[in-house]
Design a protein around this motif. Structure first.
Motif, PDB file in Angstrom:
ATOM      1  N   THR A  82      85.450  92.019  52.961  1.00  0.00           N
ATOM      2  CA  THR A  82      86.674  92.093  53.752  1.00  0.00           C
ATOM      3  C   THR A  82      87.888  91.719  52.903  1.00  0.00           C
ATOM      4  N   ALA A  83      87.714  90.769  51.998  1.00  0.00           N
ATOM      5  CA  ALA A  83      88.821  90.280  51.169  1.00  0.00           C
ATOM      6  C   ALA A  83      89.417  91.372  50.289  1.00  0.00           C
ATOM      7  N   ILE A  84      88.627  92.339  49.891  1.00  0.00           N
ATOM      8  CA  ILE A  84      89.110  93.401  49.000  1.00  0.00           C
ATOM      9  C   ILE A  84      90.272  94.159  49.619  1.00  0.00           C
ATOM     10  N   TYR A  85      90.265  94.309  50.929  1.00  0.00           N
ATOM     11  CA  TYR A  85      91.258  95.144  51.604  1.00  0.00           C
ATOM     12  C   TYR A  85      92.384  94.339  52.248  1.00  0.00           C
ATOM     13  N   GLN A  86      92.555  93.085  51.844  1.00  0.00           N
ATOM     14  CA  GLN A  86      93.574  92.226  52.440  1.00  0.00           C
ATOM     15  C   GLN A  86      94.728  91.977  51.462  1.00  0.00           C
ATOM     16  N   SER A  87      95.826  91.428  52.003  1.00  0.00           N
ATOM     17  CA  SER A  87      96.953  91.042  51.161  1.00  0.00           C
ATOM     18  C   SER A  87      96.565  89.815  50.348  1.00  0.00           C
ATOM     19  N   SER A  88      97.396  89.414  49.422  1.00  0.00           N
ATOM     20  CA  SER A  88      97.021  88.389  48.450  1.00  0.00           C
ATOM     21  C   SER A  88      96.631  87.049  49.081  1.00  0.00           C
ATOM     22  N   PHE A  89      97.363  86.564  50.092  1.00  0.00           N
ATOM     23  CA  PHE A  89      97.005  85.285  50.701  1.00  0.00           C
ATOM     24  C   PHE A  89      95.632  85.357  51.353  1.00  0.00           C
ATOM     25  N   TRP A  90      95.410  86.377  52.193  1.00  0.00           N
ATOM     26  CA  TRP A  90      94.145  86.508  52.899  1.00  0.00           C
ATOM     27  C   TRP A  90      93.020  86.842  51.934  1.00  0.00           C
ATOM     28  N   GLU A  91      93.326  87.608  50.917  1.00  0.00           N
ATOM     29  CA  GLU A  91      92.304  87.921  49.908  1.00  0.00           C
ATOM     30  C   GLU A  91      91.812  86.638  49.238  1.00  0.00           C
ATOM     31  N   THR A  92      92.756  85.782  48.871  1.00  0.00           N
ATOM     32  CA  THR A  92      92.395  84.519  48.231  1.00  0.00           C
ATOM     33  C   THR A  92      91.585  83.638  49.169  1.00  0.00           C
ATOM     34  N   LEU A  93      92.050  83.483  50.391  1.00  0.00           N
ATOM     35  CA  LEU A  93      91.365  82.629  51.353  1.00  0.00           C
ATOM     36  C   LEU A  93      89.955  83.141  51.665  1.00  0.00           C
ATOM     37  N   LEU A  94      89.828  84.438  51.938  1.00  0.00           N
ATOM     38  CA  LEU A  94      88.523  85.002  52.266  1.00  0.00           C
ATOM     39  C   LEU A  94      87.570  84.949  51.067  1.00  0.00           C
ATOM     40  N   THR A  95      88.094  85.148  49.869  1.00  0.00           N
ATOM     41  CA  THR A  95      87.257  85.071  48.673  1.00  0.00           C
ATOM     42  C   THR A  95      86.750  83.656  48.445  1.00  0.00           C
ATOM     43  N   LEU A  96      87.624  82.680  48.631  1.00  0.00           N
ATOM     44  CA  LEU A  96      87.194  81.288  48.461  1.00  0.00           C
ATOM     45  C   LEU A  96      86.117  80.907  49.464  1.00  0.00           C
ATOM     46  N   VAL A  97      86.348  81.208  50.729  1.00  0.00           N
ATOM     47  CA  VAL A  97      85.375  80.849  51.761  1.00  0.00           C
ATOM     48  C   VAL A  97      84.076  81.644  51.576  1.00  0.00           C
ATOM     49  N   GLY A  98      84.197  82.936  51.312  1.00  0.00           N
ATOM     50  CA  GLY A  98      83.014  83.769  51.106  1.00  0.00           C
ATOM     51  C   GLY A  98      82.203  83.339  49.899  1.00  0.00           C
ATOM     52  N   GLY A  99      82.884  83.043  48.793  1.00  0.00           N
ATOM     53  CA  GLY A  99      82.183  82.580  47.599  1.00  0.00           C
ATOM     54  C   GLY A  99      81.499  81.246  47.824  1.00  0.00           C
ATOM     55  N   LEU A 100      82.172  80.338  48.517  1.00  0.00           N
ATOM     56  CA  LEU A 100      81.561  79.037  48.822  1.00  0.00           C
ATOM     57  C   LEU A 100      80.357  79.186  49.748  1.00  0.00           C
ATOM     58  N   LEU A 101      80.446  80.098  50.712  1.00  0.00           N
ATOM     59  CA  LEU A 101      79.294  80.348  51.585  1.00  0.00           C
ATOM     60  C   LEU A 101      78.106  80.890  50.801  1.00  0.00           C
ATOM     61  N   LEU A 102      78.378  81.769  49.840  1.00  0.00           N
ATOM     62  CA  LEU A 102      77.285  82.295  49.022  1.00  0.00           C
ATOM     63  C   LEU A 102      76.663  81.213  48.147  1.00  0.00           C
TER      64      LEU A 102
END
Length: 117
Positions: A82-102
């Motif tokens: 989902t983060a790939i298709y978001q603006s920079s703030f949401w991309e960063t937030l979703l990537t951090l949370v997603g990476g931490l979940l993984l």
């Protein structure tokens, strides 16, 4: 080993997301900068993370019969895709949370394996 590799790949996602803007602002140029902003880099790392997750979680499920690592892993991958298709703030937030979940999913998977060897 596959869970450790999964944690490393997830950590690469987080580091890439956090440090690419900083490095680009420091005028990093050349091959490294090209790789960091290369659009397909995201898909390559996500593809690797997906393959590692499927292999690791499905193989380990047969040992410990817990769905917790798989659920955390799928949630993390969904956030990263989902983060790939978001603006920079949401991309960063979703990537951090997603990476931490993984990372958490692989860690949980690894610890569960110790109990069911």
């Amino acid at each position: 080993m596959k869970d450790i590799l999964g944690m490393i790949v997830s950590g690469v996602c987080i580091c890439h997301c956090l440090f690419t803007p900083i490095l680009l602002n420091l005028m990093l140029i050349g091959t490294t900068a090209d790789l960091l902003v290369f659009e397909y880099f995201h898909f390559m790392v996500l593809g690797l993370a997906t393959i590692l997750g499927i292999y690791s979680f499905s193989f380990s499920y047969k040992k410990h019969y817990s769905l917790v690592p798989s659920i955390l892993g799928v949630a993390g991958l969904i956030l990263l895709f989902t983060a790939i298709y978001q603006s920079s703030f949401w991309e960063t937030l979703l990537t951090l949370v997603g990476g931490l979940l993984l990372i958490l999913a692989h860690w949980k998977n690894k610890t569960l394996q110790y109990y069911f060897i």
